[in-house]
Design a protein around this motif. Structure first.
Motif, PDB file in Angstrom:
ATOM      1  N   GLN A   1       0.837  -1.210   0.000  1.00  0.00           N
ATOM      2  CA  GLN A   1       0.000   0.000   0.000  1.00  0.00           C
ATOM      3  C   GLN A   1       0.866   1.253   0.000  1.00  0.00           C
ATOM      4  O   GLN A   1       0.565   2.231  -0.697  1.00  0.00           O
ATOM      5  CB  GLN A   1      -0.938   0.001   1.201  1.00  0.00           C
ATOM      6  CG  GLN A   1      -2.028  -1.035   1.114  1.00  0.00           C
ATOM      7  CD  GLN A   1      -2.840  -1.141   2.400  1.00  0.00           C
ATOM      8  OE1 GLN A   1      -2.583  -0.462   3.387  1.00  0.00           O
ATOM      9  NE2 GLN A   1      -3.831  -2.027   2.388  1.00  0.00           N
TER      10      GLN A   1
ATOM     11  N   LEU B   1       3.906   1.519  -1.219  1.00  0.00           N
ATOM     12  CA  LEU B   1       4.514   1.637  -2.544  1.00  0.00           C
ATOM     13  C   LEU B   1       3.509   2.157  -3.566  1.00  0.00           C
ATOM     14  O   LEU B   1       3.837   2.993  -4.411  1.00  0.00           O
ATOM     15  CB  LEU B   1       5.081   0.287  -3.001  1.00  0.00           C
ATOM     16  CG  LEU B   1       6.318  -0.195  -2.239  1.00  0.00           C
ATOM     17  CD1 LEU B   1       6.640  -1.633  -2.618  1.00  0.00           C
ATOM     18  CD2 LEU B   1       7.494   0.713  -2.518  1.00  0.00           C
ATOM     19  N   GLU B   2       2.272   1.681  -3.475  1.00  0.00           N
ATOM     20  CA  GLU B   2       1.224   2.161  -4.386  1.00  0.00           C
ATOM     21  C   GLU B   2       0.990   3.655  -4.195  1.00  0.00           C
ATOM     22  O   GLU B   2       0.822   4.393  -5.165  1.00  0.00           O
ATOM     23  CB  GLU B   2      -0.089   1.387  -4.170  1.00  0.00           C
ATOM     24  CG  GLU B   2      -0.044  -0.043  -4.661  1.00  0.00           C
ATOM     25  CD  GLU B   2      -0.005  -0.172  -6.173  1.00  0.00           C
ATOM     26  OE1 GLU B   2      -0.342   0.806  -6.890  1.00  0.00           O
ATOM     27  OE2 GLU B   2       0.370  -1.249  -6.652  1.00  0.00           O
TER      28      GLU B   2
ATOM     29  N   ALA C   1       3.193   5.824  -3.125  1.00  0.00           N
ATOM     30  CA  ALA C   1       4.367   6.508  -3.673  1.00  0.00           C
ATOM     31  C   ALA C   1       4.280   6.584  -5.199  1.00  0.00           C
ATOM     32  O   ALA C   1       4.590   7.625  -5.801  1.00  0.00           O
ATOM     33  CB  ALA C   1       5.650   5.803  -3.243  1.00  0.00           C
ATOM     34  N   ILE C   2       3.856   5.504  -5.830  1.00  0.00           N
ATOM     35  CA  ILE C   2       3.697   5.490  -7.285  1.00  0.00           C
ATOM     36  C   ILE C   2       2.657   6.529  -7.703  1.00  0.00           C
ATOM     37  O   ILE C   2       2.872   7.299  -8.648  1.00  0.00           O
ATOM     38  CB  ILE C   2       3.310   4.081  -7.787  1.00  0.00           C
ATOM     39  CG1 ILE C   2       4.498   3.125  -7.631  1.00  0.00           C
ATOM     40  CG2 ILE C   2       2.810   4.123  -9.234  1.00  0.00           C
ATOM     41  CD1 ILE C   2       4.155   1.667  -7.816  1.00  0.00           C
ATOM     42  N   HIS C   3       1.557   6.558  -7.001  1.00  0.00           N
ATOM     43  CA  HIS C   3       0.509   7.544  -7.300  1.00  0.00           C
ATOM     44  C   HIS C   3       1.064   8.969  -7.180  1.00  0.00           C
ATOM     45  O   HIS C   3       0.806   9.819  -8.040  1.00  0.00           O
ATOM     46  CB  HIS C   3      -0.701   7.360  -6.383  1.00  0.00           C
ATOM     47  CG  HIS C   3      -1.755   8.383  -6.595  1.00  0.00           C
ATOM     48  ND1 HIS C   3      -2.569   8.387  -7.707  1.00  0.00           N
ATOM     49  CD2 HIS C   3      -2.123   9.461  -5.864  1.00  0.00           C
ATOM     50  CE1 HIS C   3      -3.387   9.421  -7.648  1.00  0.00           C
ATOM     51  NE2 HIS C   3      -3.147  10.085  -6.531  1.00  0.00           N
TER      52      HIS C   3
ATOM     53  N   LEU D   1       4.146   9.969  -7.530  1.00  0.00           N
ATOM     54  CA  LEU D   1       5.054  10.227  -8.641  1.00  0.00           C
ATOM     55  C   LEU D   1       4.292  10.437  -9.950  1.00  0.00           C
ATOM     56  O   LEU D   1       4.669  11.287 -10.770  1.00  0.00           O
ATOM     57  CB  LEU D   1       6.062   9.087  -8.787  1.00  0.00           C
ATOM     58  CG  LEU D   1       7.137   9.036  -7.703  1.00  0.00           C
ATOM     59  CD1 LEU D   1       7.937   7.743  -7.820  1.00  0.00           C
ATOM     60  CD2 LEU D   1       8.036  10.248  -7.774  1.00  0.00           C
ATOM     61  N   GLU D   2       3.226   9.683 -10.129  1.00  0.00           N
ATOM     62  CA  GLU D   2       2.404   9.882 -11.324  1.00  0.00           C
ATOM     63  C   GLU D   2       1.787  11.281 -11.324  1.00  0.00           C
ATOM     64  O   GLU D   2       1.718  11.939 -12.369  1.00  0.00           O
ATOM     65  CB  GLU D   2       1.326   8.806 -11.424  1.00  0.00           C
ATOM     66  CG  GLU D   2       1.886   7.446 -11.756  1.00  0.00           C
ATOM     67  CD  GLU D   2       0.882   6.319 -11.658  1.00  0.00           C
ATOM     68  OE1 GLU D   2       1.139   5.259 -12.258  1.00  0.00           O
ATOM     69  OE2 GLU D   2      -0.157   6.473 -10.984  1.00  0.00           O
ATOM     70  N   THR D   3       1.377  11.741 -10.150  1.00  0.00           N
ATOM     71  CA  THR D   3       0.854  13.097 -10.021  1.00  0.00           C
ATOM     72  C   THR D   3       1.950  14.117 -10.338  1.00  0.00           C
ATOM     73  O   THR D   3       1.704  15.128 -10.999  1.00  0.00           O
ATOM     74  CB  THR D   3       0.303  13.329  -8.601  1.00  0.00           C
ATOM     75  OG1 THR D   3      -0.748  12.382  -8.370  1.00  0.00           O
ATOM     76  CG2 THR D   3      -0.230  14.727  -8.424  1.00  0.00           C
TER      77      THR D   3
END
Length: 104
Positions: free
Chosen positions: A79, A81-82, A84-86, A88-90
């Protein structure tokens, strides 16, 4: 070789949460880096070896509860990591698209 050595070490001397061993100790005993230790633990877990962990270190799970506890801990990591990915996508939205529509 190191993978089998790690599994044997944990099963023989660190069976159950009560006998948790710190990562640094395993690294020292097995003459490996922290990165290598984490890779070996991951490989063993993928093979179905019940290597459990908590904030204090690693141990060979003796009960289903110890395995479930480790699974919960890993799900929380996923969760994180998800999230963090979100984030970075933002952040990508703040960058201009490269010329020609190609990725950098």
């Amino acid at each position: 070789m190191k993978k089998e050595e790690l599994a044997a070490c944990l099963k023989g001397a660190c069976s159950g949460r009560r006998y948790t061993v710190k990562s640094a100790e395993l690294e020292r005993v097995l003459h490996i880096s922290g990165t290598e230790l984490r890779k070996l633990v991951n490989q063993l877990r993928r093979e179905g070896v019940p290597i459990a962990s908590n904030r204090e270190g690693y141990f060979y799970a003796r009960t289903a509860g110890e395995v479930y506890s480790t699974i919960r801990q890993l799900r929380l990591m996923v969760q994180g990591l998800e999230a963090a990915i979100h984030g970075l996508e933002t952040a990508l939205e703040k960058f201009e698209a490269p010329a020609g529509g190609e990725d950098p």
